[in-house]
Design a protein around this motif. Structure first.
Motif, short mmCIF file in Angstrom:
data_model
loop_
_atom_site.label_atom_id
_atom_site.label_comp_id
_atom_site.label_asym_id
_atom_site.label_seq_id
_atom_site.Cartn_x
_atom_site.Cartn_y
_atom_site.Cartn_z
N GLY A 658 0.78 -1.23 0.00
CA GLY A 658 0.00 0.00 0.00
C GLY A 658 0.81 1.27 0.00
O GLY A 658 0.25 2.38 -0.07
N THR A 659 2.14 1.16 0.09
CA THR A 659 2.99 2.36 0.08
C THR A 659 2.89 3.06 -1.27
O THR A 659 3.07 2.44 -2.32
CB THR A 659 4.45 2.00 0.36
OG1 THR A 659 4.53 1.34 1.63
CG2 THR A 659 5.32 3.25 0.39
N VAL A 660 2.61 4.36 -1.23
CA VAL A 660 2.58 5.17 -2.44
C VAL A 660 3.96 5.79 -2.61
O VAL A 660 4.46 6.48 -1.71
CB VAL A 660 1.51 6.28 -2.34
CG1 VAL A 660 1.48 7.11 -3.62
CG2 VAL A 660 0.14 5.67 -2.07
N LEU A 661 4.61 5.53 -3.73
CA LEU A 661 6.00 5.96 -3.92
C LEU A 661 6.06 7.41 -4.37
O LEU A 661 6.37 7.74 -5.52
CB LEU A 661 6.71 5.04 -4.91
CG LEU A 661 6.85 3.58 -4.46
CD1 LEU A 661 7.74 2.81 -5.42
CD2 LEU A 661 7.39 3.47 -3.05
N GLU A 662 5.77 8.29 -3.43
CA GLU A 662 5.85 9.72 -3.71
C GLU A 662 6.19 10.47 -2.42
O GLU A 662 5.86 10.04 -1.31
CB GLU A 662 4.55 10.26 -4.30
CG GLU A 662 3.34 10.15 -3.39
CD GLU A 662 2.07 10.69 -4.03
OE1 GLU A 662 1.01 10.56 -3.42
OE2 GLU A 662 2.15 11.27 -5.15
N GLU A 663 6.85 11.61 -2.57
CA GLU A 663 7.29 12.42 -1.45
C GLU A 663 7.56 13.83 -1.96
O GLU A 663 8.14 14.01 -3.02
CB GLU A 663 8.58 11.84 -0.84
CG GLU A 663 9.24 12.73 0.19
CD GLU A 663 10.69 12.36 0.46
OE1 GLU A 663 11.12 12.46 1.62
OE2 GLU A 663 11.40 12.00 -0.51
N THR A 664 7.15 14.82 -1.19
CA THR A 664 7.49 16.21 -1.49
C THR A 664 8.15 16.81 -0.26
O THR A 664 7.61 16.71 0.85
CB THR A 664 6.25 17.03 -1.86
OG1 THR A 664 5.64 16.47 -3.04
CG2 THR A 664 6.64 18.48 -2.14
N ILE A 665 9.33 17.39 -0.43
CA ILE A 665 10.05 18.00 0.68
C ILE A 665 10.20 19.50 0.43
O ILE A 665 10.29 19.95 -0.72
CB ILE A 665 11.43 17.36 0.89
CG1 ILE A 665 12.33 17.59 -0.34
CG2 ILE A 665 11.31 15.89 1.20
CD1 ILE A 665 13.78 17.13 -0.12
N SER A 666 10.18 20.27 1.50
CA SER A 666 10.54 21.69 1.46
C SER A 666 12.01 21.77 1.83
O SER A 666 12.36 21.74 3.02
CB SER A 666 9.66 22.49 2.43
OG SER A 666 8.30 22.42 2.06
#
Length: 675
Positions: A658-666
């Protein structure tokens, strides 16, 4: 009326001043009486025409006062005459003048009773769609290529002397022993339902007329369909009755197509015109089912004659291909474009991935095709581009470069090649699986250094280095992890290295001293998962790198390839690995997390030792669905970087857990300081 009085506007008629000269000569401008020179235009103007059997190119130009009719010249041949209105559409079809691969040049002549005048030339570019492979021989080593079955009496030999068009190289299929006439090269491929072969041929000599020499063949589940040269005569196929006329010492082009229902078409292109020589129904053909192999050359071991015929522009596709163009530049190696950070805007993106097999073309349904459709600002290739150690004609520098250059003709790689590349070497790029410092052949290193176009300010060959993006807030580092590495199976101790002393010292220095908010490390192999050739095999050095990344008061993101599965590994907020592979290869199963990884997600499960085993279990759509690529989007105004791993249709990958392979970092923020 002379030319001077026409150009000074003393008459309102068009004059005779230019005939249908070859397009290499300087054309005179088409002039509207009393007006300025007029240049033909394309309406719309296509920078790239993707050639299919239904390709339709609209040529347009301004109307000229006083003109009674127009003539159009395409690639040196007048393809339409006495047109009453401006405009012409070009398309593939029986008896038509079809566009050719690469750059096409055209011009128009406006005429009346006083004569006519040619315009300045315009151009458009045609790229193949659905091309399975192209082997143009232009950058191969001169001399015989390695045959599928060795022959003492016949050869397929590469030379400039045998080339179609200007520059480049072609091959001579030559038999000097009547009892040993077999000389052919097989090309395996993924199974396709429609298969087309294009070939340029030029007869030279034969000891007896009337013998059929096999030049190329398509192999299916139940049989083969071949192109034959009848010595002293023309070209025909196994089942099509019509034949292409041939003249000794002159080039002609032919295409053989086997359709999904088993029907066969044979086409010829000569003097700018294409002709359907014949079409048979499925009941007339010996071939049926999917096609998984094509070959060039003669497969008959004993024809009883000697002969020579020149061949060039061998290409295979899922549909009818654009015709080879004799005026394109064949001498230039199709190298990647250099990445220049100053050309990136406030918002930019790049794709990344590795492992695309040259026999998996076309890449339309694979992750590489989806990556091309993203139209990102640049591409980071993490290695195993085309697997030249198994796909090149020879194990040589020239043959590797030739394979990489020919791959650029595939439509998805054509799109990607229009943007800059950063290209890392993996083991298959350098001569073989799991090789290292003691086994990398010199020729493979030379080929990689010659073909890739990375920044060379740190390493003179560009094999490793760094660039600053986003006004220095982001540092992109790439590593060389093959040519310096100790043998993979060597004891895992402090002396075992993947980077080598010099590169390691440089890299640790970059991690310690970089002022960038975000460091992105491009690595050909995985840091966060277990792999037979990954960083886990170099445990002591790997721990040094992990510690150095975690010691930074900034973000570090590793991008890795090599292991054929989409994956994610979280060490801490400041250190995460994103893995994308394969772009176009079989899946290799679900790796385990390496030491130091707190969370991970990998998938889909399943490991296949061979392509055959994978295809039997997953089928081709299943193999395509297992492929992946990475996408990074940066907004320098907002100070954000979004990382995703995506599937073969471009959607963000969701793993089995179920892990969604996305990430947004500041990336300007430091959340760990509050901890």
């Amino acid at each position: 009326v002379n030319r001077r009085s026409f150009l000074t506007g003393l008459t309102a008629t068009l004059v005779a001043g230019c005939s249908a000269d070859p397009m290499g000569s300087r054309p005179e401008p088409m002039v509207e009486p009393g007006g300025a020179p007029s240049v033909p235009t394309l309406d719309p103007v296509p920078e790239l025409v993707e050639a299919t059997a239904a390709v339709d190119v609209a040529l347009g130009w301004p109307a000229v006062d006083g003109a009674l009719h127009y003539d159009v010249e395409l690639n040196g041949e007048v393809v339409a005459a006495n047109l009453e209105q401006p405009g012409l559409r070009l398309r593939f079809g029986d008896r038509s003048f079809a566009p050719q691969a690469g750059r096409n040049r055209w011009r128009v002549r406006a005429s009346n009773t006083a004569g006519g005048r040619w315009s300045q030339p315009a151009g458009f570019e045609v790229a193949s769609v659905g091309q399975i492979r192209a082997r143009t021989f232009d950058h191969e080593d001169r001399g015989p290529i390695e045959l599928t079955v060795p022959s003492a009496g016949s050869v397929i030999e590469v030379s400039r002397d045998f080339a179609f068009g200007d520059g480049g190289q072609g091959v001579s299929l030559r038999c000097e022993d009547p009892a040993d006439s077999r000389a052919y090269k097989n090309h395996d491929q993924l199974e396709v339902e429609d298969c087309w072969v294009r070939l340029c041929v030029k007869p030279q000599s034969w000891s007896a007329a009337g013998t059929s020499v096999n030049l190329a063949r398509i192999q299916g589940d139940t049989g083969t369909e071949s192109i034959f040269w009848r010595t002293g005569g023309g070209l025909h196929s196994t089942s099509v009755a019509g034949a292409a006329g041939l003249s000794t010492g002159e080039w002609t082009q032919v295409q053989l197509g086997v359709l999904a229902d088993g029907s066969v078409e044979l086409w010829q292109f000569a003097e700018g015109r294409e002709v359907l020589l014949g079409r048979t129904g499925a009941e007339r053909s010996a071939i049926s089912g999917t096609m998984s192999r094509v070959s060039i050359g003669n497969i008959n071991p004993n024809l009883g004659i000697t002969f020579e015929i020149w061949l060039d522009e061998f290409a295979v596709g899922q549909q009818k291909l654009p015709w080879a163009n004799p005026v394109v530049d064949r001498t230039t190696i199709q190298r990647p474009k250099l990445l220049d950070p100053d050309e990136l805007g406030d918002e930019f993106s790049f794709t990344f991935g590795s492992c695309n097999n040259s026999t998996f073309l076309p890449y339309d349904t694979m992750a590489l095709g989806a990556a091309a459709r993203e139209d990102a600002d640049f591409f980071v290739h993490l290695g195993d581009h085309g697997y030249p150690d198994t796909g090149a004609y020879r194990q040589s520098a020239a043959s590797y470069v030739s394979l990489w250059t020919d791959l650029a003709h595939e439509s998805n790689l054509t799109r990607l090649s229009r943007k800059p590349w950063l290209y890392l070497a993996s083991d298959h790029d350098l001569g073989g699986n799991n090789i290292g410092s003691e086994s990398v052949p010199v020729f493979a290193q030379r080929a990689f250094n010659e073909w890739q176009n990375n920044d060379r300010s740190i390493d003179p060959n560009g094999a490793y280095g760094h660039l600053f993006l986003a006004d220095g807030e982001i540092e992109l580092i790439w590593l060389e992890e093959v040519t310096y590495r100790s043998p993979i199976d060597a004891p895992n101790n402090a002396d075992k290295t993947c980077l080598g002393p010099k590169q390691k010292a440089w890299f640790l220095g970059r991690l310690a001293n970089s002022t960038a908010d975000l460091v992105i490390v491009a690595s050909q192999t995985t840091l966060g998962h277990v792999s037979e050739s990954g960083w886990v095999q170099y445990g002591s050095e790997r721990q040094e790198l992990v510690d150095a990344c975690l010691a930074r008061d900034g973000w570090t993101r590793w991008l890795s390839g090599d292991k054929h599965t989409a994956r994610w590994a979280w060490f801490e907020d400041r250190l995460v690995e994103w893995g994308a592979a394969a772009l176009a290869e079989i899946p290799q199963g679900e790796p385990q997390a390496a030491p130091g990884v707190a969370l991970d997600a990998s998938g889909p499960a399943g490991s296949f030792p061979t392509r055959k085993a994978a295809l039997e279990t997953l089928t081709l759509p299943g193999v395509a669905a297992a492929t992946s690529f990475g996408l990074v989007k940066v907004d320098t105004i907002a100070g954000t970087a979004a990382f995703t791993v995506r599937d073969n249709v471009g959607d963000v990958r969701v793993q089995r857990d179920g892990t969604v392979l996305e990430e947004t970092i500041s990336y300007r923020e430091r959340p760990w300081r509050a901890e």
